[in-house]
Design a protein around this motif. Structure first.
Motif, PDB file in Angstrom:
ATOM      1  N   LYS A 150       0.850  -1.193   0.000  1.00 21.54           N
ATOM      2  CA  LYS A 150       0.000   0.000   0.000  1.00 21.54           C
ATOM      3  C   LYS A 150       0.876   1.230   0.000  1.00 21.54           C
ATOM      4  CE  LYS A 150      -4.182  -1.780   1.816  1.00 21.54           C
ATOM      5  NZ  LYS A 150      -5.454  -1.379   2.312  1.00 21.54           N
ATOM      6  N   ALA A 151       0.330   2.301  -0.564  1.00 19.53           N
ATOM      7  CA  ALA A 151       1.024   3.582  -0.585  1.00 19.53           C
ATOM      8  C   ALA A 151       0.344   4.510   0.412  1.00 19.53           C
ATOM      9  CB  ALA A 151       0.973   4.195  -1.986  1.00 19.53           C
ATOM     10  N   TRP A 152       1.155   5.109   1.303  1.00 25.83           N
ATOM     11  CA  TRP A 152       0.654   6.024   2.328  1.00 25.83           C
ATOM     12  C   TRP A 152       1.244   7.397   2.079  1.00 25.83           C
ATOM     13  CZ3 TRP A 152      -2.917   3.974   5.597  1.00 25.83           C
ATOM     14  CH2 TRP A 152      -3.008   2.595   5.634  1.00 25.83           C
ATOM     15  N   VAL A 153       0.405   8.437   2.096  1.00 25.52           N
ATOM     16  CA  VAL A 153       0.863   9.803   1.868  1.00 25.52           C
ATOM     17  C   VAL A 153       1.747  10.226   3.033  1.00 25.52           C
ATOM     18  CG1 VAL A 153       0.135  12.201   1.598  1.00 25.52           C
ATOM     19  CG2 VAL A 153      -1.176  10.359   0.511  1.00 25.52           C
ATOM     20  N   VAL A 154       2.891  10.852   2.708  1.00 27.20           N
ATOM     21  CA  VAL A 154       3.846  11.301   3.708  1.00 27.20           C
ATOM     22  C   VAL A 154       3.693  12.809   3.871  1.00 27.20           C
ATOM     23  CG1 VAL A 154       6.309  11.553   4.226  1.00 27.20           C
ATOM     24  CG2 VAL A 154       5.473   9.463   3.166  1.00 27.20           C
TER      25      VAL A 154
END
Length: 111
Positions: free
Chosen positions: A59-63
């Motif tokens: 999954k891609a998580w916004v930083v």
């Protein structure tokens, strides 16, 4: 490092943009002035994480941009893409408008 409570999944970030555009569009119902929504360019810095629970996968998580430098040992990538909004009912473009008429009285004339 962010805590799980601060994490925003990339899909949720894009969904929030969609919801905001739908809200802006619905506020313009019945207005004689409409704006055609053009291409939407988005860019996020994301942390890629492999999920071990549930279905797994990556999954891609916004930083958070201010915390970006603190993630030197993690898998951080910039993701940018362009969305072309379409009306699901007509497959045409999407309009955004405002029900209230604009007021330019607070602007000074160029004279």
């Amino acid at each position: 490092m962010t805590s799980p409570a601060d994490d925003i999944e990339l899909a949720d970030a894009v969904g929030a943009i969609r919801d905001g555009l739908l809200e802006a569009s619905s506020r313009g119902t019945g207005s004689p002035l409409r704006f055609e929504l053009g291409d939407i360019q988005m860019e996020f810095t994301v942390e890629l994480r492999r999920e071990v629970r549930g279905k797994g996968g990556v999954k891609a998580w916004v930083v958070n941009a201010s915390a970006e430098g603190a993630f030197t040992d993690m898998r951080i990538q910039k993701v940018s893409f362009t969305l072309k909004p379409k009306n699901a009912a007509t497959n045409g473009g999407w309009d955004i408008s405002n029900e209230t008429e604009g007021d330019a009285s607070r602007f000074e004339s160029g004279n």
